[in-house]
Write a protein that holds these residues in place. Sequence first.
Motif, PDB file in Angstrom:
ATOM      1  N   ASP A 247      -6.142   4.792  -8.844  1.00  0.00           N
ATOM      2  CA  ASP A 247      -6.658   4.838 -10.114  1.00  0.00           C
ATOM      3  C   ASP A 247      -6.972   3.181 -10.203  1.00  0.00           C
ATOM      4  O   ASP A 247      -6.044   2.570 -10.907  1.00  0.00           O
ATOM      5  CB  ASP A 247      -5.781   5.338 -11.061  1.00  0.00           C
ATOM      6  N   TRP A 248      -8.026   2.643  -9.590  1.00  0.00           N
ATOM      7  CA  TRP A 248      -8.236   1.047  -9.861  1.00  0.00           C
ATOM      8  C   TRP A 248      -8.763   0.598 -11.160  1.00  0.00           C
ATOM      9  O   TRP A 248      -9.635   1.451 -11.748  1.00  0.00           O
ATOM     10  CB  TRP A 248      -9.230   0.737  -8.737  1.00  0.00           C
TER      11      TRP A 248
ATOM     12  N   LEU B 147       0.902  -1.175  -0.042  1.00  0.00           N
ATOM     13  CA  LEU B 147      -0.036  -0.179  -0.024  1.00  0.00           C
ATOM     14  C   LEU B 147       0.850   1.142  -0.045  1.00  0.00           C
ATOM     15  O   LEU B 147       0.552   2.250  -0.643  1.00  0.00           O
ATOM     16  CB  LEU B 147      -1.041   0.003   1.047  1.00  0.00           C
ATOM     17  N   ALA B 148       1.905   1.238   0.900  1.00  0.00           N
ATOM     18  CA  ALA B 148       2.667   2.419   0.965  1.00  0.00           C
ATOM     19  C   ALA B 148       3.672   2.615  -0.515  1.00  0.00           C
ATOM     20  O   ALA B 148       3.548   3.679  -0.978  1.00  0.00           O
ATOM     21  CB  ALA B 148       3.815   2.319   2.116  1.00  0.00           C
ATOM     22  N   ALA B 149       3.942   1.693  -1.223  1.00  0.00           N
ATOM     23  CA  ALA B 149       4.259   1.781  -2.468  1.00  0.00           C
ATOM     24  C   ALA B 149       3.503   2.387  -3.549  1.00  0.00           C
ATOM     25  O   ALA B 149       3.574   3.201  -4.338  1.00  0.00           O
ATOM     26  CB  ALA B 149       4.806   0.361  -3.014  1.00  0.00           C
ATOM     27  N   LEU B 150       2.124   1.987  -3.383  1.00  0.00           N
ATOM     28  CA  LEU B 150       0.882   2.376  -4.341  1.00  0.00           C
ATOM     29  C   LEU B 150       1.066   3.930  -3.983  1.00  0.00           C
ATOM     30  O   LEU B 150       0.715   4.758  -4.714  1.00  0.00           O
ATOM     31  CB  LEU B 150      -0.279   1.634  -4.031  1.00  0.00           C
ATOM     32  N   GLU B 151       0.800   4.259  -2.570  1.00  0.00           N
ATOM     33  CA  GLU B 151       0.632   5.550  -2.308  1.00  0.00           C
ATOM     34  C   GLU B 151       1.669   6.782  -2.842  1.00  0.00           C
ATOM     35  O   GLU B 151       1.672   8.080  -3.193  1.00  0.00           O
ATOM     36  CB  GLU B 151       0.621   5.742  -0.720  1.00  0.00           C
TER      37      GLU B 151
ATOM     38  N   ASP C  69       2.272  -0.768  -9.708  1.00  0.00           N
ATOM     39  CA  ASP C  69       0.681  -0.954 -10.921  1.00  0.00           C
ATOM     40  C   ASP C  69       0.253  -2.058 -10.790  1.00  0.00           C
ATOM     41  O   ASP C  69      -1.014  -2.274 -11.516  1.00  0.00           O
ATOM     42  CB  ASP C  69       1.386  -0.464 -12.091  1.00  0.00           C
ATOM     43  N   LEU C  70       0.374  -3.143  -9.843  1.00  0.00           N
ATOM     44  CA  LEU C  70      -0.339  -4.223 -10.073  1.00  0.00           C
ATOM     45  C   LEU C  70      -0.497  -4.802  -8.544  1.00  0.00           C
ATOM     46  O   LEU C  70       0.590  -5.078  -7.974  1.00  0.00           O
ATOM     47  CB  LEU C  70       0.400  -5.255 -10.802  1.00  0.00           C
ATOM     48  N   VAL C  71      -1.463  -4.936  -7.883  1.00  0.00           N
ATOM     49  CA  VAL C  71      -1.609  -5.505  -6.589  1.00  0.00           C
ATOM     50  C   VAL C  71      -2.765  -6.571  -6.757  1.00  0.00           C
ATOM     51  O   VAL C  71      -3.704  -6.558  -7.438  1.00  0.00           O
ATOM     52  CB  VAL C  71      -2.192  -4.477  -5.525  1.00  0.00           C
ATOM     53  N   CYS C  72      -2.383  -7.613  -6.083  1.00  0.00           N
ATOM     54  CA  CYS C  72      -3.268  -8.856  -5.955  1.00  0.00           C
ATOM     55  C   CYS C  72      -4.187  -8.926  -4.618  1.00  0.00           C
ATOM     56  O   CYS C  72      -3.279  -8.483  -3.553  1.00  0.00           O
ATOM     57  CB  CYS C  72      -2.372 -10.176  -6.214  1.00  0.00           C
ATOM     58  N   ALA C  73      -4.806  -9.279  -4.440  1.00  0.00           N
ATOM     59  CA  ALA C  73      -5.853  -9.610  -3.214  1.00  0.00           C
ATOM     60  C   ALA C  73      -6.185  -8.605  -2.350  1.00  0.00           C
ATOM     61  O   ALA C  73      -6.358  -8.526  -1.242  1.00  0.00           O
ATOM     62  CB  ALA C  73      -5.142 -10.745  -2.428  1.00  0.00           C
ATOM     63  N   MET C  74      -6.444  -7.514  -3.089  1.00  0.00           N
ATOM     64  CA  MET C  74      -6.880  -6.253  -2.467  1.00  0.00           C
ATOM     65  C   MET C  74      -8.206  -5.842  -3.158  1.00  0.00           C
ATOM     66  O   MET C  74      -8.154  -5.608  -4.143  1.00  0.00           O
ATOM     67  CB  MET C  74      -5.637  -5.019  -2.450  1.00  0.00           C
ATOM     68  N   LEU C  75      -9.050  -4.921  -2.222  1.00  0.00           N
ATOM     69  CA  LEU C  75     -10.148  -4.312  -2.882  1.00  0.00           C
ATOM     70  C   LEU C  75     -10.240  -2.943  -2.618  1.00  0.00           C
ATOM     71  O   LEU C  75      -9.631  -2.484  -1.629  1.00  0.00           O
ATOM     72  CB  LEU C  75     -11.480  -5.135  -2.090  1.00  0.00           C
ATOM     73  N   PRO C  76     -10.697  -2.320  -3.349  1.00  0.00           N
ATOM     74  CA  PRO C  76     -10.737  -0.624  -3.222  1.00  0.00           C
ATOM     75  C   PRO C  76     -11.593  -0.114  -2.330  1.00  0.00           C
ATOM     76  O   PRO C  76     -11.373   0.606  -1.512  1.00  0.00           O
ATOM     77  CB  PRO C  76     -11.649  -0.157  -4.579  1.00  0.00           C
TER      78      PRO C  76
END
Length: 113
Positions: A34-35, A10-14, A19-26
């Motif tokens: 930007d999902w 999550l910190a990397a996304l922030e 650009d790709l994350v598995c097993a997470m929901l908005p």
Amino acid sequence: MAPSTERTRLAALERGQGDLVCAMLPEWFAGPFDWSQPMLPEGEVILTAARAKRPSSLADLRGLTIGTVHGFVYPELEQALGSGFVREDAPNAAANLRKLNQGRMDYAVSNQR
């Protein structure tokens, strides 16, 4: 949200570094991400111990203890059960399965996978 590995992602996304994350929901995150459309369907199921009465709807679980994962958010359960959503947090899904098998609880929420 899951423990440290998920928080690191999550910190990397922030920081705009992922650009790709598995097993997470908005629904789990308030951030301005930007999902994209999901590549694989993601869902949750209620596991019921063989000794317990199988619920016919989420409303049947109101007031009953449900095994959950610490730090995870369950928007559908929260909406359906409101203050009747009684959590029993565990560190992970495997711990919830052990609790079910040991008879320490009758219900747990788990990822559909």
